[in-house]
Design a protein around this motif. Structure first.
Motif, mmCIF file in Angstrom:
data_model
loop_
_atom_site.group_PDB
_atom_site.id
_atom_site.type_symbol
_atom_site.label_atom_id
_atom_site.label_comp_id
_atom_site.label_asym_id
_atom_site.label_seq_id
_atom_site.Cartn_x
_atom_site.Cartn_y
_atom_site.Cartn_z
ATOM 1 N N PRO A 49 0.807 -1.228 0.000
ATOM 2 C CA PRO A 49 0.000 0.000 0.000
ATOM 3 C C PRO A 49 0.836 1.272 0.000
ATOM 4 O O PRO A 49 0.448 2.276 -0.607
ATOM 5 C CB PRO A 49 -0.843 -0.131 1.280
ATOM 6 C CG PRO A 49 -0.101 -1.113 2.128
ATOM 7 C CD PRO A 49 0.546 -2.070 1.179
ATOM 8 N N TRP A 50 1.988 1.251 0.667
ATOM 9 C CA TRP A 50 2.845 2.450 0.700
ATOM 10 C C TRP A 50 3.411 2.742 -0.684
ATOM 11 O O TRP A 50 3.423 3.874 -1.155
ATOM 12 C CB TRP A 50 3.976 2.237 1.702
ATOM 13 C CG TRP A 50 4.954 3.373 1.761
ATOM 14 C CD1 TRP A 50 4.792 4.574 2.389
ATOM 15 C CD2 TRP A 50 6.261 3.424 1.162
ATOM 16 N NE1 TRP A 50 5.903 5.367 2.221
ATOM 17 C CE2 TRP A 50 6.822 4.682 1.467
ATOM 18 C CE3 TRP A 50 6.998 2.531 0.393
ATOM 19 C CZ2 TRP A 50 8.093 5.058 1.046
ATOM 20 C CZ3 TRP A 50 8.271 2.908 -0.038
ATOM 21 C CH2 TRP A 50 8.802 4.162 0.284
ATOM 22 N N SER B 68 0.744 4.210 -3.210
ATOM 23 C CA SER B 68 -0.105 5.333 -2.780
ATOM 24 C C SER B 68 0.647 6.643 -2.661
ATOM 25 O O SER B 68 0.189 7.564 -1.996
ATOM 26 C CB SER B 68 -0.763 5.000 -1.435
ATOM 27 O OG SER B 68 -1.567 3.848 -1.538
ATOM 28 N N LEU C 139 -1.453 3.248 6.319
ATOM 29 C CA LEU C 139 -1.572 2.310 5.200
ATOM 30 C C LEU C 139 -1.058 0.924 5.577
ATOM 31 O O LEU C 139 -1.678 -0.093 5.263
ATOM 32 C CB LEU C 139 -0.793 2.842 3.990
ATOM 33 C CG LEU C 139 -1.439 3.995 3.217
ATOM 34 C CD1 LEU C 139 -0.460 4.556 2.197
ATOM 35 C CD2 LEU C 139 -2.710 3.540 2.530
ATOM 36 N N ASP C 140 0.087 0.880 6.254
ATOM 37 C CA ASP C 140 0.669 -0.412 6.634
ATOM 38 C C ASP C 140 -0.204 -1.148 7.638
ATOM 39 O O ASP C 140 -0.446 -2.352 7.514
ATOM 40 C CB ASP C 140 2.072 -0.204 7.218
ATOM 41 C CG ASP C 140 3.100 0.104 6.145
ATOM 42 O OD1 ASP C 140 2.814 -0.171 4.965
ATOM 43 O OD2 ASP C 140 4.183 0.615 6.475
ATOM 44 N N TYR D 249 -3.340 -2.552 6.128
ATOM 45 C CA TYR D 249 -3.099 -3.752 5.319
ATOM 46 C C TYR D 249 -3.101 -5.003 6.186
ATOM 47 O O TYR D 249 -3.636 -6.046 5.791
ATOM 48 C CB TYR D 249 -1.759 -3.634 4.582
ATOM 49 C CG TYR D 249 -1.409 -4.883 3.801
ATOM 50 C CD1 TYR D 249 -1.922 -5.095 2.532
ATOM 51 C CD2 TYR D 249 -0.595 -5.873 4.343
ATOM 52 C CE1 TYR D 249 -1.640 -6.241 1.813
ATOM 53 C CE2 TYR D 249 -0.300 -7.029 3.637
ATOM 54 C CZ TYR D 249 -0.824 -7.210 2.371
ATOM 55 O OH TYR D 249 -0.546 -8.359 1.679
ATOM 56 N N TRP E 189 -5.869 -7.469 4.467
ATOM 57 C CA TRP E 189 -5.306 -8.067 3.254
ATOM 58 C C TRP E 189 -6.129 -9.277 2.805
ATOM 59 O O TRP E 189 -6.722 -9.989 3.603
ATOM 60 C CB TRP E 189 -3.840 -8.446 3.456
ATOM 61 C CG TRP E 189 -3.598 -9.725 4.222
ATOM 62 C CD1 TRP E 189 -3.341 -9.843 5.552
ATOM 63 C CD2 TRP E 189 -3.604 -11.060 3.699
ATOM 64 N NE1 TRP E 189 -3.188 -11.163 5.897
ATOM 65 C CE2 TRP E 189 -3.338 -11.936 4.778
ATOM 66 C CE3 TRP E 189 -3.804 -11.615 2.443
ATOM 67 C CZ2 TRP E 189 -3.270 -13.323 4.636
ATOM 68 C CZ3 TRP E 189 -3.737 -12.991 2.291
ATOM 69 C CH2 TRP E 189 -3.464 -13.825 3.375
ATOM 70 N N LEU F 298 -3.277 -4.690 -5.789
ATOM 71 C CA LEU F 298 -2.083 -3.907 -5.472
ATOM 72 C C LEU F 298 -0.981 -4.144 -6.501
ATOM 73 O O LEU F 298 -0.216 -3.225 -6.817
ATOM 74 C CB LEU F 298 -1.585 -4.247 -4.069
ATOM 75 C CG LEU F 298 -2.396 -3.660 -2.907
ATOM 76 C CD1 LEU F 298 -1.919 -4.222 -1.578
ATOM 77 C CD2 LEU F 298 -2.291 -2.141 -2.895
ATOM 78 N N ARG G 6 -1.857 -2.018 -9.378
ATOM 79 C CA ARG G 6 -1.603 -0.618 -9.037
ATOM 80 C C ARG G 6 -0.112 -0.315 -9.054
ATOM 81 O O ARG G 6 0.302 0.817 -9.339
ATOM 82 C CB ARG G 6 -2.188 -0.295 -7.663
ATOM 83 C CG ARG G 6 -3.697 -0.302 -7.602
ATOM 84 C CD ARG G 6 -4.196 0.068 -6.225
ATOM 85 N NE ARG G 6 -3.800 1.418 -5.846
ATOM 86 C CZ ARG G 6 -4.033 1.959 -4.643
ATOM 87 N NH1 ARG G 6 -4.674 1.248 -3.719
ATOM 88 N NH2 ARG G 6 -3.653 3.178 -4.377
#
Length: 510
Positions: free
Chosen positions: A462-463, A466, A479-480, A483, A487, A495, A498
């Motif tokens: 996510p880091w 984003s 974010l971490d 997750y 998840w 992800l 992305r």
């Protein structure tokens, strides 16, 4: 303050008008989405059927011909039903981006099963490849169509349309934090029209109103770019909120879940047909599976996260191995020239290994292509102090003097991360997960942020998708931790897609 009969009737009429107004635009938007999604399916499938020379069909079981347009129309209805079943048309999803795409993928898989079942029931011969291509094209066209509609909706929300009038309730600090959050999250459909500052009475423990200051009003004006009304906390709070056109009451702090203050407040608000939204900690248990049992008059609630079951963890490990093997073979055409370039430029080592901390605090050696000068670690403390990042978990700076010419290129396209697939094969890391931290960073973690160590660190996560280095420390942490709570295999796949976009756009990469 008590309402007279006329006041009560006016309040009821005002509340009714607001409810009808919201119901109208929600119906309008959802009807538009349904029609556009049907059109996307019909157009996409028609293109596939034409290219593959698919004509009218015949049911050998029921002995009748099926016009191709009728078959596509039925398919579009199945498409809509499947998207609805996975929650695509939920009011809190229509403005989302990547979460919506995850739902669309689930809906497409569901639709594929139903279309195959329909073909089997009718005993209609449609090649499986044709069906698969039609659904894949429908998915891609729907994603593009939804992106266009989403941009229109977000543009309108900036003007207060297609959103829910919201009053933010909490401490002065909590209200400021919530408004900052809402100003950054344009996909959310909450439009703040009032604030209600509250605090706790030290003697009684009950909630009480708090006076606003000129400084607070100024900060609100800076955050929102406009003045926001103040709704004092009182016994008829819910009635007054409804009369202002509020549909959602957002609680930030002070009134904590499961407390009497919160329970009585929520009951009063919901009795006026108002929605309650909570801003909670990233480690809140609300997303866990719950099971409630009543045993001899006592209520026992058990909670669990199904993604941590042995079977789920086994699937994630298989996923990691398969993706890593494919990535190592597929990127050899890039990694071999990069390795030669690193060696030729300064005769230093090709790879850079660094001690990182893995799941549950287990250290490991993370492998990367060397993108910095050989003595980069010795220069870090001095540069961190010069840039005001001393003690920060994630040290990043633009135009870092330690980065080599080749390193700048491979960092821009995240090529330096490719050798980490070897770490994945060894079991130190996962393909998707939080960023692998340094030991000195882990030593500074607070209780909440330390929960990120309950999963394996990932090559991407996510880091990385984003904003990476453009994120604040608070955003990176949230974010971490989120997750760890949420998840899933499908989420990991999203992800990965992305990540491709983040690499192409180089967002936050330096």
């Amino acid at each position: 303050m008590a309402y007279s009969g006329n006041s009560g009737e006016k309040l009821s009429e005002t509340s009714r008008r607001h409810v009808l107004s919201v119901a109208y635009w929600r119906f309008f938007v959802n009807a538009l989405l349904v029609l556009c999604d049907m059109a996307a399916f019909i157009i996409a499938s028609a293109i596939v059927y034409v290219v593959r020379n698919t004509g009218d069909l015949y049911s050998t079981r029921f002995h009748f011909h099926i016009a191709l347009w009728a078959y596509m129309l039925v398919g579009s209805l199945i498409w809509i039903y499947c998207l609805h079943s996975v929650g695509v048309y939920h009011r809190h999803v229509m403005g989302d981006g990547y979460q919506l795409n995850a739902f669309l993928i689930k809906g497409a898989l569901f639709a594929g099963l139903m279309v195959c079942a329909l073909n089997s029931i009718l005993n209609v011969y449609v090649p499986l490849v044709t069906t698969g291509l039609a659904l894949l094209c429908a998915l891609l066209v729907t994603i593009v169509e939804r992106f266009i509609i989403r941009q229109c909706v977000l543009f309108s929300r900036e003007k207060g349309a297609y959103s829910y009038g919201t009053v933010v309730v909490g401490s002065l600090e909590g209200i400021e934090h919530a408004l900052q959050f809402l100003s950054r999250k344009s996909q959310l459909n909450y439009h703040a029209i009032a604030v209600c500052p509250i605090g706790l009475d030290a003697q009684t423990g009950y909630v009480k109103a708090v006076d606003v200051t000129a400084e607070f009003k100024q900060r609100i004006r800076e955050i929102c770019g406009r003045d926001i009304a103040t709704l004092p906390y009182c016994k008829n709070f819910a009635e007054r909120a409804a009369s202002m056109g509020v549909q959602t009451v957002m609680v930030t702090d002070v009134m904590h879940r499961f407390s009497d203050n919160f329970n009585t407040f929520v009951l009063d608000v919901e009795a006026m047909n108002l929605e309650v939204a909570l801003i909670t900690s990233a480690v809140d248990v609300s997303g866990h599976e719950t099971n409630i049992r009543v045993i001899q008059g006592s209520t026992v609630m058990t909670i669990s996260l199904p993604q941590y079951s042995p079977w789920a963890m086994f699937k994630k490990r298989v996923f990691d191995i398969v993706v890593s093997l494919m990535a190592l073979v597929g990127t050899a055409i890039i990694t071999i020239p990069v390795a030669i370039a690193i060696k030729v430029t300064d005769r230093g080592p090709i790879f850079y290994t660094q001690t990182r901390v893995g799941r549950r605090g287990k250290p490991f050696k993370m492998i990367k292509f060397r993108s910095m000068v050989v003595n980069a670690d010795k220069m870090k403390s001095e540069l961190a102090e010069q840039t005001g990042q001393k003690g920060r978990f994630i040290f990043k700076m633009k135009n870092d003097p330690r980065v080599t010419t080749v390193g700048r290129f491979i960092r821009k396209f995240s090529i330096d991360e490719f050798p980490q697939f070897l770490n994945v094969l060894r079991g130190d890391m996962s393909v998707v997960g939080p960023r692998p931290p340094l030991p000195e960073e882990v030593a500074q973690y607070n209780q909440t942020y330390a929960t990120r160590m309950l999963v394996k660190p990932g090559i991407t996560g996510p880091w990385q998708v984003s904003g990476r280095s453009n994120l604040s420390e608070e955003e990176s942490e949230a974010l971490d931790v989120t997750y760890v709570q949420n998840w899933s295999m499908l989420g990991d796949v999203v992800l990965l897609f992305r990540t491709v976009g983040a690499v192409v756009t180089h967002k936050g990469a330096y």
